[in-house]
Design a protein around this motif. Structure first.
Motif, PDB file in Angstrom:
ATOM      1  N   LYS A  24     -69.924  -2.130 -52.590  1.00  0.00           N
ATOM      2  CA  LYS A  24     -70.915  -3.101 -52.128  1.00  0.00           C
ATOM      3  C   LYS A  24     -71.613  -3.790 -53.294  1.00  0.00           C
ATOM      4  N   GLU A  25     -71.605  -3.137 -54.453  1.00  0.00           N
ATOM      5  CA  GLU A  25     -72.204  -3.722 -55.650  1.00  0.00           C
ATOM      6  C   GLU A  25     -71.171  -4.347 -56.576  1.00  0.00           C
ATOM      7  N   HIS A  26     -70.023  -3.672 -56.738  1.00  0.00           N
ATOM      8  CA  HIS A  26     -69.050  -4.110 -57.737  1.00  0.00           C
ATOM      9  C   HIS A  26     -67.751  -4.653 -57.136  1.00  0.00           C
ATOM     10  N   GLY A  27     -67.567  -4.502 -55.838  1.00  0.00           N
ATOM     11  CA  GLY A  27     -66.256  -4.768 -55.250  1.00  0.00           C
ATOM     12  C   GLY A  27     -65.355  -3.568 -55.471  1.00  0.00           C
ATOM     13  N   GLY A  28     -64.276  -3.518 -54.746  1.00  0.00           N
ATOM     14  CA  GLY A  28     -63.336  -2.406 -54.882  1.00  0.00           C
ATOM     15  C   GLY A  28     -61.961  -2.831 -54.424  1.00  0.00           C
ATOM     16  N   ALA A  29     -60.951  -2.058 -54.789  1.00  0.00           N
ATOM     17  CA  ALA A  29     -59.584  -2.347 -54.356  1.00  0.00           C
ATOM     18  C   ALA A  29     -58.731  -1.112 -54.577  1.00  0.00           C
ATOM     19  N   VAL A  30     -57.757  -0.930 -53.720  1.00  0.00           N
ATOM     20  CA  VAL A  30     -56.781   0.145 -53.892  1.00  0.00           C
ATOM     21  C   VAL A  30     -55.390  -0.408 -53.597  1.00  0.00           C
ATOM     22  N   ILE A  31     -54.400   0.213 -54.199  1.00  0.00           N
ATOM     23  CA  ILE A  31     -53.004   0.002 -53.810  1.00  0.00           C
ATOM     24  C   ILE A  31     -52.504   1.326 -53.271  1.00  0.00           C
ATOM     25  N   SER A  32     -51.997   1.308 -52.058  1.00  0.00           N
ATOM     26  CA  SER A  32     -51.519   2.533 -51.427  1.00  0.00           C
ATOM     27  C   SER A  32     -50.346   2.211 -50.526  1.00  0.00           C
ATOM     28  N   THR A  33     -49.664   3.259 -50.092  1.00  0.00           N
ATOM     29  CA  THR A  33     -48.570   3.087 -49.138  1.00  0.00           C
ATOM     30  C   THR A  33     -48.595   4.230 -48.140  1.00  0.00           C
ATOM     31  N   THR A  34     -48.070   3.984 -46.962  1.00  0.00           N
ATOM     32  CA  THR A  34     -47.782   5.067 -46.039  1.00  0.00           C
ATOM     33  C   THR A  34     -46.307   5.415 -46.162  1.00  0.00           C
ATOM     34  N   PHE A  35     -45.964   6.637 -45.738  1.00  0.00           N
ATOM     35  CA  PHE A  35     -44.574   7.081 -45.870  1.00  0.00           C
ATOM     36  C   PHE A  35     -44.175   7.907 -44.658  1.00  0.00           C
ATOM     37  N   ASP A  36     -42.927   8.299 -44.610  1.00  0.00           N
ATOM     38  CA  ASP A  36     -42.343   8.819 -43.367  1.00  0.00           C
ATOM     39  C   ASP A  36     -42.625  10.292 -43.103  1.00  0.00           C
ATOM     40  N   LYS A  37     -43.867  10.676 -43.266  1.00  0.00           N
ATOM     41  CA  LYS A  37     -44.360  11.981 -42.834  1.00  0.00           C
ATOM     42  C   LYS A  37     -45.575  11.686 -41.959  1.00  0.00           C
ATOM     43  N   TYR A  38     -45.633  12.315 -40.783  1.00  0.00           N
ATOM     44  CA  TYR A  38     -46.563  11.873 -39.753  1.00  0.00           C
ATOM     45  C   TYR A  38     -47.352  13.029 -39.142  1.00  0.00           C
ATOM     46  N   CYS A  39     -48.445  12.669 -38.477  1.00  0.00           N
ATOM     47  CA  CYS A  39     -49.097  13.585 -37.552  1.00  0.00           C
ATOM     48  C   CYS A  39     -48.930  13.029 -36.141  1.00  0.00           C
ATOM     49  N   TYR A  40     -48.886  13.944 -35.180  1.00  0.00           N
ATOM     50  CA  TYR A  40     -48.649  13.587 -33.782  1.00  0.00           C
ATOM     51  C   TYR A  40     -49.797  14.129 -32.933  1.00  0.00           C
ATOM     52  N   VAL A  41     -50.373  13.262 -32.135  1.00  0.00           N
ATOM     53  CA  VAL A  41     -51.449  13.662 -31.234  1.00  0.00           C
ATOM     54  C   VAL A  41     -50.972  13.431 -29.802  1.00  0.00           C
ATOM     55  N   ASN A  42     -50.968  14.496 -29.035  1.00  0.00           N
ATOM     56  CA  ASN A  42     -50.548  14.467 -27.630  1.00  0.00           C
ATOM     57  C   ASN A  42     -51.793  14.661 -26.775  1.00  0.00           C
ATOM     58  N   VAL A  43     -52.072  13.694 -25.900  1.00  0.00           N
ATOM     59  CA  VAL A  43     -53.269  13.764 -25.050  1.00  0.00           C
ATOM     60  C   VAL A  43     -52.878  13.477 -23.604  1.00  0.00           C
ATOM     61  N   ARG A  44     -53.408  14.254 -22.718  1.00  0.00           N
ATOM     62  CA  ARG A  44     -53.236  13.993 -21.285  1.00  0.00           C
ATOM     63  C   ARG A  44     -54.474  14.493 -20.556  1.00  0.00           C
ATOM     64  N   HIS A  45     -54.654  14.038 -19.329  1.00  0.00           N
ATOM     65  CA  HIS A  45     -55.735  14.578 -18.508  1.00  0.00           C
ATOM     66  C   HIS A  45     -55.361  15.992 -18.069  1.00  0.00           C
ATOM     67  N   LEU A  46     -56.318  16.888 -18.150  1.00  0.00           N
ATOM     68  CA  LEU A  46     -56.073  18.279 -17.791  1.00  0.00           C
ATOM     69  C   LEU A  46     -56.114  18.444 -16.279  1.00  0.00           C
ATOM     70  N   PRO A  47     -55.081  19.035 -15.684  1.00  0.00           N
ATOM     71  CA  PRO A  47     -55.142  19.293 -14.233  1.00  0.00           C
ATOM     72  C   PRO A  47     -56.350  20.145 -13.874  1.00  0.00           C
ATOM     73  N   ARG A  48     -56.748  20.089 -12.632  1.00  0.00           N
ATOM     74  CA  ARG A  48     -58.021  20.677 -12.192  1.00  0.00           C
ATOM     75  C   ARG A  48     -57.926  22.167 -11.891  1.00  0.00           C
ATOM     76  N   PHE A  49     -56.824  22.810 -12.249  1.00  0.00           N
ATOM     77  CA  PHE A  49     -56.585  24.184 -11.789  1.00  0.00           C
ATOM     78  C   PHE A  49     -57.177  25.257 -12.698  1.00  0.00           C
ATOM     79  N   PHE A  50     -57.892  24.881 -13.767  1.00  0.00           N
ATOM     80  CA  PHE A  50     -58.343  25.859 -14.742  1.00  0.00           C
ATOM     81  C   PHE A  50     -59.861  26.020 -14.685  1.00  0.00           C
ATOM     82  N   ASP A  51     -60.347  27.109 -15.262  1.00  0.00           N
ATOM     83  CA  ASP A  51     -61.793  27.329 -15.290  1.00  0.00           C
ATOM     84  C   ASP A  51     -62.424  26.726 -16.537  1.00  0.00           C
TER      85      ASP A  51
END
Length: 331
Positions: A24-51
């Motif tokens: 915010k005072e000096h400015g900034g910059a980066v050079i970066s890349t993404t690569f073929d290693k991933y995280c996976y997030v699986n989300v669904r609504h939980l059925p009503r059968f649990f406590d």
């Protein structure tokens, strides 16, 4: 059911200049890349059968009836932020957490992407990056810069510029052949050490005022590195610049490196690497080396005690890779 796939990132130049107090005072910059290693997030609504009404599976399993009882801060705050109720969330990843690849931010981006999709809403890459920054830096009050969330959301080999008004993402335009050559000249090794990035980031953040000279020089190296990539300059200069920026970064905080990491880095350089760096905030994780093809066998042998991780650059950023409509009535 929603499954999102979000890449991890490696940052080459400019790390530290993405802290708001600095850019915010000096400015900034980066050079970066993404690569073929991933995280996976699986989300669904939980059925009503649990406590219990919410089930989370990551390195731990949590089952709660009240979102406020969730231990994982990012999941708890994201669910509150987007008013998520009665879900089952599962997290998996190709690489370990706390390893210098922006894993926590990739998870935050992927989780938010999944939550929006489950609610039937579209969030573009900038929205996901902005929300992930807000989640981690404001709602969870974690120290650190803001490049990781942007890299995970947008994907690709980019120069990200920061200023008082925000940020812009500019793809680094090089030929496919030169990009492939860069990819082939990079070797990635896992040191086996893990740490909490925010702990080291706190030390780095405190050092920003005293280390402005180093950070300003690291910022100027972003321009130098981009010129190497986008011109006909010998690509090996990219490796030499990596070595120089790593030495500058080590001087910011005594927690960025360790004697063991310094020893491993020295062995890689003696074996023929032109440069390299420890990825992420420091303290452990992955060592990246730039090595000409004829020296790679020697570097591999010098690092034989470490796990070698082959990789390819990727361009997609976070995305939904599976969507299944719910077939039962939600509460």
């Amino acid at each position: 059911m929603i499954i999102t796939q979000t890449p991890f990132r490696m940052s080459f130049f400019g790390g530290g200049t993405d802290f708001p107090d600095f850019y915010k005072e000096h400015g900034g910059a980066v050079i970066s890349t993404t690569f073929d290693k991933y995280c996976y997030v699986n989300v669904r609504h939980l059925p009503r059968f649990f406590d219990y009404s919410t089930e989370l599976s990551y390195s731990k399993i949590e089952r709660v009836t009240d979102v406020n009882d969730i231990n994982h801060p990012a999941i708890r705050e994201a669910m509150k932020y987007l008013d998520m109720q009665e879900i089952r969330l599962t997290y998996e990843a190709d690489l370990p957490a706390r390893s210098g690849l922006g894993t926590s931010s990739s998870f935050a981006v992927g989780m938010l992407n999944a939550f929006y999709a489950l609610k039937g809403k579209y969030a573009d890459k900038r929205k996901l990056a902005d929300d992930a920054i807000y989640l981690e830096r404001v709602l969870c009050n974690e120290s650190g810069g803001v490049q990781d969330q942007i890299a995970a959301a947008f994907g690709g080999l980019n120069r990200i510029n920061f200023n008082a008004d925000g940020y812009e993402v500019n793809p680094v335009i090089i030929s496919p052949e030169r990009k492939q050559q860069l990819n082939q000249n990079l070797m990635l090794f896992f040191t086996g050490f893990s740490r909490f990035s925010s702990d080291i980031q706190q030390t780095t953040e405190k050092a920003l005022v005293d280390k402005q000279k180093q950070l300003l020089e690291m910022l100027s190296l972003v321009d130098d590195a981009e010129k190497v990539l986008t011109s006909k300059t010998d690509l090996n200069e990219f490796g030499r610049l990596l070595d120089y920026t790593w030495k500058l970064k080590r001087g910011i905080s005594n927690r960025i490196s360790t004697d063991s990491i310094d020893g491993l880095y020295a062995k890689g350089m003696v074996a023929g690497a032109l440069g390299g760096k420890l990825l992420g905030a420091g303290g452990g994780g992955f060592l990246l080396f730039y090595v000409e093809p004829d020296k790679q066998e020697a570097v591999h042998k010098a690092m034989e005690e470490l796990l070698y991780v082959p990789f390819e650059f990727e361009n997609s950023g976070t995305r939904v890779i599976h969507y299944t409509p719910e077939t039962y009535e939600k509460r």
